[in-house]
Design a protein around this motif. Structure first.
Motif, mmCIF file in Angstrom:
data_model
loop_
_atom_site.group_PDB
_atom_site.id
_atom_site.type_symbol
_atom_site.label_atom_id
_atom_site.label_comp_id
_atom_site.label_asym_id
_atom_site.label_seq_id
_atom_site.Cartn_x
_atom_site.Cartn_y
_atom_site.Cartn_z
ATOM 1 N N THR A 80 0.857 -1.191 0.000
ATOM 2 C CA THR A 80 0.000 0.000 0.000
ATOM 3 C C THR A 80 0.894 1.242 0.000
ATOM 4 O OG1 THR A 80 -0.124 -0.135 2.391
ATOM 5 C CG2 THR A 80 -2.002 -1.006 1.179
ATOM 6 N N VAL A 81 0.476 2.227 -0.782
ATOM 7 C CA VAL A 81 1.292 3.422 -0.983
ATOM 8 C C VAL A 81 0.453 4.676 -0.711
ATOM 9 C CG1 VAL A 81 2.763 4.664 -2.618
ATOM 10 C CG2 VAL A 81 2.554 2.187 -2.801
ATOM 11 N N ALA A 82 1.015 5.625 0.001
ATOM 12 C CA ALA A 82 0.338 6.894 0.287
ATOM 13 C C ALA A 82 0.849 7.985 -0.646
ATOM 14 C CB ALA A 82 0.591 7.307 1.736
ATOM 15 N N ASN A 96 1.695 8.298 -11.387
ATOM 16 C CA ASN A 96 2.831 7.407 -11.640
ATOM 17 C C ASN A 96 2.792 6.128 -10.802
ATOM 18 O OD1 ASN A 96 4.991 8.567 -13.658
ATOM 19 N ND2 ASN A 96 4.067 10.295 -12.591
ATOM 20 N N VAL A 97 2.281 6.208 -9.587
ATOM 21 C CA VAL A 97 2.158 4.983 -8.783
ATOM 22 C C VAL A 97 1.101 4.069 -9.420
ATOM 23 C CG1 VAL A 97 1.509 4.021 -6.542
ATOM 24 C CG2 VAL A 97 2.970 6.030 -6.643
ATOM 25 N N ARG A 98 0.075 4.672 -9.998
ATOM 26 C CA ARG A 98 -0.949 3.878 -10.677
ATOM 27 C C ARG A 98 -0.392 3.105 -11.872
ATOM 28 N NH1 ARG A 98 -6.501 4.749 -10.781
ATOM 29 N NH2 ARG A 98 -7.171 5.228 -8.674
ATOM 30 N N LYS A 107 -0.849 -2.971 -4.348
ATOM 31 C CA LYS A 107 -2.085 -3.456 -3.740
ATOM 32 C C LYS A 107 -3.119 -2.335 -3.608
ATOM 33 C CE LYS A 107 -3.724 -5.586 0.515
ATOM 34 N NZ LYS A 107 -3.257 -5.709 1.900
ATOM 35 N N GLU A 108 -2.676 -1.214 -3.060
ATOM 36 C CA GLU A 108 -3.614 -0.102 -2.874
ATOM 37 C C GLU A 108 -2.877 1.224 -2.844
ATOM 38 O OE1 GLU A 108 -6.991 1.557 0.216
ATOM 39 O OE2 GLU A 108 -5.899 -0.243 0.770
ATOM 40 N N VAL A 109 -3.469 2.234 -3.489
ATOM 41 C CA VAL A 109 -2.921 3.586 -3.405
ATOM 42 C C VAL A 109 -3.882 4.398 -2.553
ATOM 43 C CG1 VAL A 109 -1.982 5.531 -4.682
ATOM 44 C CG2 VAL A 109 -2.089 3.298 -5.778
ATOM 45 N N VAL A 116 0.572 2.655 5.941
ATOM 46 C CA VAL A 116 0.920 2.277 4.562
ATOM 47 C C VAL A 116 2.354 1.752 4.556
ATOM 48 C CG1 VAL A 116 -0.623 3.961 3.436
ATOM 49 C CG2 VAL A 116 1.717 4.637 4.057
ATOM 50 N N ASP A 117 2.725 1.076 3.465
ATOM 51 C CA ASP A 117 4.088 0.536 3.361
ATOM 52 C C ASP A 117 5.079 1.560 2.823
ATOM 53 O OD1 ASP A 117 3.419 -2.225 4.097
ATOM 54 O OD2 ASP A 117 2.288 -2.216 2.209
ATOM 55 N N ALA A 118 4.574 2.509 2.023
ATOM 56 C CA ALA A 118 5.486 3.477 1.409
ATOM 57 C C ALA A 118 4.760 4.784 1.124
ATOM 58 C CB ALA A 118 6.055 2.916 0.107
ATOM 59 N N TRP A 119 5.563 5.819 0.989
ATOM 60 C CA TRP A 119 5.068 7.139 0.549
ATOM 61 C C TRP A 119 5.781 7.442 -0.751
ATOM 62 C CZ3 TRP A 119 8.523 11.307 -0.011
ATOM 63 C CH2 TRP A 119 7.957 12.581 -0.201
#
Ligand code: ARG
Length: 251
Positions: free
Chosen positions: A136-138, A148-150, A156-158, A176-179
């Protein structure tokens, strides 16, 4: 995401509407109205009543060169380009990446800095695009980070947040796992959090510009001239050095 797409589409339609203030009108009034977000350190930050940041100081310098006083307006990031179309202010400086989609709705100046979108995570967390699979990314809503993350397969999830600082807080809280955000902001975050988070890979590069209402060629020309002057006179380098210890102009 849907909301962002809709607002940009609506913007493109609005672009043919009311008349923006031309350079002549602005010069005669003696004051230029500039909009920013004020929640995007170190670029534009509202602390109490004081607006600071690289972009705020740069825009103040450009206005000074143009012989104008400044009236600042702050708006949520996602509303900034819409307000421009509604003639609420003369231009926007808020770290907008120059994208073909945005360029349909507004006109961009020459870039006032170059940067990129980077991953930041807790030690042991994702560091590369490939590591984002299943994570999951914030990100801040309405940004190029979201776009760009898309594009990264298998995320898994933005999770989107109204402010970039909220997205950072979600990472710190372990929600979340990352920013993903600006690489310079990421460096500041890593420094401020002293080892609690680490910088990962650069996902993409971007050129950042100021936006005027579509068709406002006279103001665009003056802004580009003031920027060029600041780049050559040393005033740009001084402001950049103060915030980044390096020159962030596009090379
Ligand atoms: N550079 C990114 C973009 O173009 C993020 C800009 C965010 N700006 C802000 N003031 N929060 O979308």
């Amino acid at each position: 995401m849907k909301k962002t797409l809709l607002s940009l589409a609506a913007l493109t339609l609005l672009a043919s509407g009311a008349q923006a203030r031309t350079w002549d009108a602005i010069r005669q009034s003696g004051t230029i109205k500039i909009a920013t977000e004020g929640a995007f350190p170190p670029f534009n930050v509202l602390k109490g009543k004081e607006l600071t940041g690289f972009e705020v100081e740069l825009a103040n310098e450009l206005a000074k060169q143009m012989g104008l006083k400044v009236q600042w307006v702050t708006q949520p990031f996602d509303n900034l380009l819409i307000g421009l179309q509604q003639d609420r202010y003369d231009f926007v400086i808020a770290s907008h990446g120059i994208t073909p989609q945005r360029a349909k709705a507004v006109d961009f100046t020459n870039p006032h800095y170059c940067t990129g979108g980077a991953i930041v995570a807790k030690p042991g967390g994702p560091k590369t695009a490939a590591d984002l699979v299943g994570k999951t990314v914030a990100v801040q809503v309405g940004t190029t980070y979201l776009d760009n993350v898309r594009k990264v397969q298998g995320v898994k999830e933005v999770k989107t947040f109204p402010k970039d600082t909220d997205a950072q807080a979600a990472l710190m809280a372990g929600r979340v796992d990352a920013w993903v955000g600006d690489k310079f902001t990421g460096l500041d975050l890593v420094k401020a959090q002293k080892g609690k988070v680490v910088a990962g890979e650069l996902l993409f590069n971007e050129r950042i510009g100021m936006a005027v209402k579509k068709g406002n060629a006279s103001l665009l020309k003056e802004l580009n001239a003031a920027l060029a002057k600041s780049l050559s006179s040393g005033s740009y380098a001084k402001i950049s050095g103060k915030y980044f210890n390096t020159d962030v102009r596009c090379k």
